[in-house]
Structure formats: C-alpha cells, structure tokens
Design an enzyme around this catalytic site. Structure first.
Site, PDB file in Angstrom:
ATOM      1  N   GLY A   1       0.929  -1.146  -0.018  1.00  0.00           N
ATOM      2  CA  GLY A   1      -0.149  -0.016  -0.007  1.00  0.00           C
ATOM      3  C   GLY A   1       0.987   1.158  -0.090  1.00  0.00           C
ATOM      4  O   GLY A   1       2.123   1.269   0.584  1.00  0.00           O
TER       5      GLY A   1
ATOM      6  N   GLN B   1       3.165   9.825   1.313  1.00  0.00           N
ATOM      7  CA  GLN B   1       4.379   9.339   1.138  1.00  0.00           C
ATOM      8  C   GLN B   1       5.465   9.583   0.247  1.00  0.00           C
ATOM      9  O   GLN B   1       6.491   9.520   0.384  1.00  0.00           O
ATOM     10  CB  GLN B   1       4.204   7.727   1.611  1.00  0.00           C
TER      11      GLN B   1
ATOM     12  N   CYS C   1       5.834  -0.189   7.395  1.00  0.00           N
ATOM     13  CA  CYS C   1       5.421   0.843   6.248  1.00  0.00           C
ATOM     14  C   CYS C   1       6.527   1.234   5.521  1.00  0.00           C
ATOM     15  O   CYS C   1       7.543   1.165   6.244  1.00  0.00           O
ATOM     16  CB  CYS C   1       5.442   2.280   7.207  1.00  0.00           C
ATOM     17  N   LEU C   2       6.474   1.655   4.269  1.00  0.00           N
ATOM     18  CA  LEU C   2       7.377   1.776   3.371  1.00  0.00           C
ATOM     19  C   LEU C   2       8.243   3.203   4.140  1.00  0.00           C
ATOM     20  O   LEU C   2       9.440   3.500   3.707  1.00  0.00           O
ATOM     21  CB  LEU C   2       6.973   2.083   2.165  1.00  0.00           C
TER      22      LEU C   2
ATOM     23  N   HIS D   1      -4.594   2.307   7.631  1.00  0.00           N
ATOM     24  CA  HIS D   1      -3.294   2.479   7.655  1.00  0.00           C
ATOM     25  C   HIS D   1      -2.870   3.607   6.605  1.00  0.00           C
ATOM     26  O   HIS D   1      -2.366   4.790   7.107  1.00  0.00           O
ATOM     27  CB  HIS D   1      -2.335   1.417   7.430  1.00  0.00           C
ATOM     28  N   GLU D   2      -3.443   3.515   5.458  1.00  0.00           N
ATOM     29  CA  GLU D   2      -3.101   4.533   4.237  1.00  0.00           C
ATOM     30  C   GLU D   2      -3.792   5.704   4.626  1.00  0.00           C
ATOM     31  O   GLU D   2      -3.501   6.869   4.320  1.00  0.00           O
ATOM     32  CB  GLU D   2      -3.438   3.979   2.830  1.00  0.00           C
TER      33      GLU D   2
ATOM     34  N   HIS E   1      -2.132   7.865   6.831  1.00  0.00           N
ATOM     35  CA  HIS E   1      -1.051   8.709   6.020  1.00  0.00           C
ATOM     36  C   HIS E   1      -1.683   9.957   5.720  1.00  0.00           C
ATOM     37  O   HIS E   1      -0.936  11.033   5.860  1.00  0.00           O
ATOM     38  CB  HIS E   1      -0.462   8.105   4.968  1.00  0.00           C
TER      39      HIS E   1
END
Ligand code: NI
Length: 182
Positions: A46, A51, A91-92, A133-134, A137
C-alpha cells in the site's frame, strides 16, 4: 512511468494533512501509475500520496501475491467499522520496522476511482487494515504513533543509524524483506 521518492520517518512532510482530489485529468492518471510502480518496486502492498510528498487524498493498494489486483481509493471516507484485528504492520516510510497495531477488522468505504467515479465497498482482513493505515497517512499519522514513546524513540534512532550506514556503504544490495510493508 517513474519511480517516486518515498519520504521516511521522521520527515516532517509526512505530517501534512492531504487535500481532496478535485481534478481527474491525465496528469492525475500518471500519478496513480507512478504510485503503483513505486509501491511494486519498493516492494510494498500500500502507498499513500503523502509518502511521495504529494498532498492529495490518493491511496493505492495491492495485497495480492501475483501483484495484479490494483485498488485505487481517492478521497476515501470510512462509513462504518466493526470487529478488531491486531496486525504486525510495517510501512515503506518506516523501513525495516514491524510492530502490532489494533484496528477494525471490517470497514465500509466510500471513495472515487482514478476517473472520479464514486463507489462504496466493504473490505475485511488485511485489505481493511491496509486501507486504515493508508488513510492515517493522508491525515499525517504513522503506525508508530500507536506505539509507546519509548519504542518510537528507539525506532527513530535505529532509522537514523541505518541511514548513516547506508550512506557509508551505498553499494550493498538490500536484502529481500521477510515481511512486506504497508
Ligand atoms: Ni505506511
């Protein structure tokens, strides 16, 4: 298509609250494609526009092993939540760190697709967790915010150390991740 640079914690730009998308033109379509390419290359399941330092309410997700089930959520709104799921999240933007977070296990979402068409969908399991989660962000929130101050401080120091090590030895190939970050 192009690979975009992913911001890493504690970059303050990750704290930006994203604005709703209002224009669904060709440039926006290219951004969607670039985000998928960036997410697949990372690799992750994702990615939120925040990000990649684009502060628009856009999320791309693909949780399939074959990497061929693209989900796009533009201006997502959670209409309802139920159940609880504790998932080991990564997480990236917080590379190499995984920890348990509790979220709803089922959500109903209203969003627009890449062409601006509105839809509603019921999600469950990892897809529901990933969407929550996204969306965090897009609101400037990271999964480490759910952890203790002590853990977050340790994570910040470890990432700082890792970045310094990477800068000192840039030629070392990255090992394949055992777990896939969101
Ligand atoms: Ni993330």
């Amino acid at each position: 298509m192009a690979l975009l640079t992913i911001l890493e914690y504690p970059d303050p730009r990750l704290r930006t609250r994203a604005e709703p998308v209002t224009v669904f033109d060709e440039a926006f379509g290219r951004l969607v494609d670039d985000m998928f390419e960036t997410m697949y290359a990372a690799p992750g399941i994702g990615l939120a526009a925040t990000q990649v330092n684009v502060h628009q309410r856009l999320i791309v997700i693909d949780i399939s092993e074959e990497r061929n089930e693209r989900h796009v959520f533009v201006n997502p709104e959670i209409l309802g939540k139920s159940g609880t799921a504790v998932t080991e999240e990564g997480c990236l933007s917080v590379p190499g760190i995984f920890d348990e977070v509790q979220r709803a296990s089922r959500v109903r979402v209203r969003a627009r697709d890449r062409h601006g068409i509105e839809f509603e969908q019921d999600l469950e399991g990892i897809l529901a967790v990933c969407l929550q989660h996204e969306i965090d962000h897009l609101d400037g929130k990271l999964f480490v915010d759910y952890l203790s101050d002590l853990k977050r401080e340790r994570i910040r120091k470890k990432l700082d150390k890792d970045r310094k090590a990477r800068a000192a030895a840039p030629a070392a190939p990255a090992p394949l991740p055992a777990r896939v970050p969101l």
